[in-house]
Motif scaffolding. Sequence first.
Motif, short mmCIF file in Angstrom:
data_model
loop_
_atom_site.label_atom_id
_atom_site.label_comp_id
_atom_site.label_asym_id
_atom_site.label_seq_id
_atom_site.Cartn_x
_atom_site.Cartn_y
_atom_site.Cartn_z
N VAL A 1 36.42 18.55 -32.33
CA VAL A 1 34.82 18.20 -32.13
C VAL A 1 34.27 17.25 -32.15
CG1 VAL A 1 32.76 19.03 -32.58
CG2 VAL A 1 34.13 20.73 -32.53
N PRO A 2 33.87 16.42 -31.49
CA PRO A 2 33.59 14.54 -31.15
C PRO A 2 32.33 14.90 -31.62
CG PRO A 2 33.79 15.56 -28.65
CD PRO A 2 34.16 15.77 -29.94
N ASP A 3 31.54 14.18 -32.51
CA ASP A 3 30.45 13.97 -32.53
C ASP A 3 28.99 14.21 -31.20
OD1 ASP A 3 30.06 14.03 -35.63
OD2 ASP A 3 30.56 11.59 -35.31
N PHE A 4 27.98 14.91 -31.74
CA PHE A 4 26.99 15.09 -30.66
C PHE A 4 26.30 12.80 -29.60
CE2 PHE A 4 26.77 18.61 -31.85
CZ PHE A 4 26.49 19.66 -30.55
N LEU A 5 26.46 12.22 -28.32
CA LEU A 5 26.60 11.45 -28.06
C LEU A 5 24.58 11.19 -28.33
CD1 LEU A 5 28.52 12.00 -24.95
CD2 LEU A 5 29.66 10.38 -27.14
N GLU A 6 24.59 10.13 -28.53
CA GLU A 6 24.15 8.86 -28.24
C GLU A 6 22.93 9.28 -26.86
OE1 GLU A 6 22.13 6.20 -31.20
OE2 GLU A 6 22.67 8.07 -32.55
N TYR A 7 21.56 9.17 -27.20
CA TYR A 7 20.47 9.70 -25.89
C TYR A 7 19.98 8.52 -25.37
CZ TYR A 7 20.81 14.75 -26.76
OH TYR A 7 20.72 15.81 -27.38
N GLU A 8 20.69 8.44 -24.62
CA GLU A 8 20.13 6.85 -23.56
C GLU A 8 18.27 7.38 -24.43
OE1 GLU A 8 20.50 3.78 -21.22
OE2 GLU A 8 21.35 6.09 -20.95
N SER A 9 18.01 5.66 -24.10
CA SER A 9 16.05 5.35 -24.33
C SER A 9 15.41 5.83 -23.47
CB SER A 9 15.79 3.54 -24.21
OG SER A 9 16.25 3.42 -22.87
N GLY A 10 14.26 6.80 -23.81
CA GLY A 10 12.96 7.03 -23.40
C GLY A 10 13.25 8.64 -23.26
N SER A 11 14.34 9.33 -24.14
CA SER A 11 14.29 10.08 -24.71
C SER A 11 13.76 10.93 -25.40
CB SER A 11 16.02 10.67 -24.45
OG SER A 11 16.39 11.88 -25.28
N GLU A 12 13.40 12.15 -26.05
CA GLU A 12 12.97 12.90 -26.84
C GLU A 12 13.27 13.92 -27.62
OE1 GLU A 12 8.46 13.78 -26.83
OE2 GLU A 12 7.82 12.06 -25.64
N GLN A 13 14.81 13.83 -27.19
CA GLN A 13 15.96 14.74 -28.42
C GLN A 13 16.44 14.54 -29.77
OE1 GLN A 13 15.73 18.09 -25.67
NE2 GLN A 13 17.32 18.23 -26.03
N LYS A 14 16.72 15.27 -30.33
CA LYS A 14 17.57 14.69 -31.13
C LYS A 14 18.34 14.64 -31.86
CE LYS A 14 13.42 16.27 -34.45
NZ LYS A 14 12.86 17.14 -34.92
N VAL A 15 19.29 13.81 -31.78
CA VAL A 15 20.81 13.55 -31.90
C VAL A 15 21.37 15.18 -33.49
CG1 VAL A 15 23.06 13.09 -31.83
CG2 VAL A 15 20.93 11.26 -31.05
N ARG A 16 21.98 16.18 -32.61
CA ARG A 16 22.71 17.18 -33.91
C ARG A 16 23.99 16.52 -34.82
NH1 ARG A 16 23.06 21.50 -30.14
NH2 ARG A 16 24.08 22.71 -31.52
#
Lengths: 390, 179
Positions: free
Chosen positions: B160-175
């Motif tokens: 399982v790969p690590d969860f990807l970083e989000y593009e700027s402007g996102s309010e999601q948290k990286v799990r």
Amino acid sequence: MTTTSDRDQLAYISSQAADARVNVELNTGDMTLNIGPQHPATHGTLRIACRLDGEQVIMAEPMMGYMHRGYEKLCEVRTYPQCTTLINRIDWLGSFANEVPFILAAERLMEVEAPPRAQWIRTILFELSRIANVALFLGDMGVQLGALTPVFFAFRDREHVLNQIEAITGGRFHPNFDRIGGLKDDIPRGWIEETKSVMVKMRTFCDEMEDLLVGNEIFQARCRGVGVIPADVALNYGMSGANLRASGVDWDLRRDANPGLAWDQIDWRVWTHPDGDSFARYWVRLQETREATYIVDKLLDGIPSGPIMAKVPRIIKVPAGEAYISTENPLGEMGYYIVSKGELGPFRVKIRTPSFNNISVVPWVMKGVYVPDVITILGSLYFILGDIDR
Amino acid sequence: MPQLPGLIKGLGVTAKTAVRTLFPKRGWKTLIPAPQKGAVTVQYPHEKEAPPDRARGVIALHEENCTACMLCSRSCPDWCIYIEGHKVKAPPRRAGGKARSVNMLDRFDIDYALCMYCGICVEVCPFDALFWTPEYEYSEPRIADLLHDKIRLGEWMDTVPDFLEYESGSEQKVRKVPR
């Protein structure tokens, strides 16, 4: 813009009339020719029963139902999140575009609205699936006429778009990414730049197709004036999408009845062609694909920041009511009429698919055409069997 | 009356692609034909395709997190997840506390012959026990062998790969992926 000269059309019609006269003089008998169910030109299992008199079709009847999977009934025994996995598989080349109207209809019943960021990403994915879908048509039309090279180019370049869809949703063909109230996940870092470079590639692909087919004399001779559908006939048969716009009707649901996606935020144009023949249908789709790449570019520049999910309960129960939402899918108007009784799943779903109505014009348009032109017309109408039979 | 320019243009496009395939950009070696390097197809058994990190290849199970709550099994559209569990008494968390009852997982099978790869099970899991991995090489000669048990699903947890970083402007948290 190029238009058919009246001479081309008149030459075709007069040759039809001359052949019909010969058939009457020689008193040739009728013959039934079945095209399909397993014919490469039918994109699946569509059977067209043609009654031939000599080389001419006197009656063609499309027979559908070989791939009927009963999605309307299956949706009734599933919950709303489970329905989207099924709906992906209706038009398998532009899957994400299938989810959007269903989710929008459910959202309207629940009276929630997706946040702006979710709507922009939805619109981007919608246009990406349109490009992936229509790119295959642009190559496949060549195969129908005996040119094998375009389809390999189409498969090669469609892969870039599918890779982008896979990078964000996880699925190449069945994204299952749309959720009631927003999207499943946000954009990964670096996706926007990659998509922009892919859009440049797709514009090159459109130029290649224009050079390969649109300027090709054989292609023009096979398509010009073949399968002419006038605007009033197209409207009477309920055609939609590029087939209708190729008949000169300026009608696009993205502009006329935007159900809340980001199309009204940017500038773009609707392409129409006055001829209504096979060449016009190809030309309109080619221009639309190129326009879609510009739409994606403009949308990528302006994605607003914010959340991607509105506040919805974890277990989704849609309140009782009825809603119909339709959007301009790659093939035409696709709509879902959802009747809900306030349970976990819909009570009844009516799916209005574009290919079903587009193919219903076949008996009208195929009267009097020659046998090779049957394939040209079928190819240029561009239907997908999953979309007809669902 | 045939006009030649259209045909020549089309032939030119095909020729350009052929030249690009035969002579890919490889520095000074440009003039040596290398059709394998210029081809867009992946020569599969010899070279592997690299799917993106989010690709839905196969579902991996982190067994410690699973509480046999059956949510994934019930929300699966195909009913292809089989779960059996039993309750055991576990020692109390604090000294002098009450003994807890803990769900033990006996069986967790996913029938990949039925799975539609929709990802609903991964999404509904409230305890972060299921994860997608881009692993795709698990075909079997017999269809019954596609029923994979919890040991096999646990082995995939390493891929399982690590969860990807989000593009700027996102309010999601990286799990985070539990390791």
